[in-house]
Design a protein around this motif. Structure first.
Motif, PDB file in Angstrom:
ATOM      1  N   LEU A   1       0.830  -1.213   0.000  1.00 25.25           N
ATOM      2  CA  LEU A   1       0.000   0.000   0.000  1.00 25.25           C
ATOM      3  C   LEU A   1       0.859   1.255   0.000  1.00 25.25           C
ATOM      4  N   LEU A   2       1.948   1.227   0.748  1.00 22.23           N
ATOM      5  CA  LEU A   2       2.861   2.372   0.754  1.00 22.23           C
ATOM      6  C   LEU A   2       3.433   2.599  -0.636  1.00 22.23           C
ATOM      7  N   GLY A   3       3.871   1.532  -1.296  1.00 18.77           N
ATOM      8  CA  GLY A   3       4.408   1.647  -2.652  1.00 18.77           C
ATOM      9  C   GLY A   3       3.376   2.203  -3.622  1.00 18.77           C
ATOM     10  N   CYS A   4       2.154   1.703  -3.521  1.00 20.74           N
ATOM     11  CA  CYS A   4       1.076   2.196  -4.396  1.00 20.74           C
ATOM     12  C   CYS A   4       0.828   3.681  -4.169  1.00 20.74           C
ATOM     13  N   ALA A   5       0.741   4.080  -2.918  1.00 17.77           N
ATOM     14  CA  ALA A   5       0.494   5.496  -2.593  1.00 17.77           C
ATOM     15  C   ALA A   5       1.642   6.373  -3.075  1.00 17.77           C
ATOM     16  N   LEU A   6       2.862   5.917  -2.874  1.00 19.96           N
ATOM     17  CA  LEU A   6       4.017   6.703  -3.315  1.00 19.96           C
ATOM     18  C   LEU A   6       3.973   6.960  -4.816  1.00 19.96           C
ATOM     19  N   TYR A   7       3.680   5.916  -5.593  1.00 25.33           N
ATOM     20  CA  TYR A   7       3.654   6.108  -7.036  1.00 25.33           C
ATOM     21  C   TYR A   7       2.435   6.908  -7.478  1.00 25.33           C
ATOM     22  N   LEU A   8       1.265   6.547  -6.975  1.00 30.18           N
ATOM     23  CA  LEU A   8       0.038   7.216  -7.417  1.00 30.18           C
ATOM     24  C   LEU A   8       0.035   8.703  -7.066  1.00 30.18           C
ATOM     25  N   VAL A   9       0.518   9.048  -5.889  1.00 29.74           N
ATOM     26  CA  VAL A   9       0.538  10.456  -5.477  1.00 29.74           C
ATOM     27  C   VAL A   9       1.829  11.138  -5.931  1.00 29.74           C
ATOM     28  N   GLY A  10       2.968  10.508  -5.632  1.00 27.37           N
ATOM     29  CA  GLY A  10       4.260  11.150  -5.870  1.00 27.37           C
ATOM     30  C   GLY A  10       4.728  11.164  -7.307  1.00 27.37           C
ATOM     31  N   SER A  11       4.212  10.274  -8.128  1.00 23.36           N
ATOM     32  CA  SER A  11       4.613  10.253  -9.532  1.00 23.36           C
ATOM     33  C   SER A  11       3.458  10.682 -10.436  1.00 23.36           C
TER      34      SER A  11
END
Length: 159
Positions: free
Chosen positions: A90-100
């Motif tokens: 979930l952290l990885g998903c959030a990082l990419y979806l929001v941060g990228s």
């Protein structure tokens, strides 16, 4: 435990986010520096051309493919909560979806659109170019770090 199709999705997510991070790293470390070293009119023309040619199936498959994988992984992970590795996924998903993806939509694309509208030969165009390079590159650093962190999170979930 992450196995079967879920494992495949997580591996593909790690690879796609890592590949996106590599593209963003290349832009931040040498492409933008090279463009910034050109006379403003040439730099603007080159970047505008890059912005048009970036919307190709190859790059969009990586960028939007990672976005889609992260969205699917997030949904599957919520269903499997609290299995082992779900926090990292979930952290990885959030990082990419929001941060990228989110930063691209909110910060980089609006700057690209504004750059396409300036007169490259004008003083205003030259001034905007300096601002553009600085701001666009800073947001690109965010995208690169977020994508790399997302990839690392997926890898941690798999270990």
């Amino acid at each position: 435990m992450i196995d079967g199709p879920y494992f495949v999705l997580a591996v593909l997510g790690a690879l796609a986010c890592g590949l996106a991070a590599g593209v963003f790293c290349a832009f931040s470390t040498f492409v933008m520096k090279g463009l910034a070293g050109l006379p403003p009119a040439q730099g603007i023309a080159a970047m505008n051309r890059i912005n048009v040619t970036a919307v190709t199936p190859a790059f969009m498959a990586v960028f939007l493919g990672a976005t889609g994988l992260c969205a699917v992984l997030a949904v599957v992970t919520f269903v499997l909560w609290p299995d082992e590795g779900t926090v990292e996924l979930l952290l990885g998903c959030a990082l990419y979806l929001v941060g990228s993806f989110g930063v691209t939509i909110a910060a980089n694309i609006p700057r690209n659109d504004a750059l396409a509208k300036v007169d490259p030969e004008s003083a205003e165009g030259a001034e905007y170019w300096r601002t553009y390079v600085s701001e666009w590159t800073a947001w690109n650093h965010v995208r690169g770090v977020a994508s790399l962190a997302a990839s690392a999170s997926f890898i941690l979930a798999l270990t």
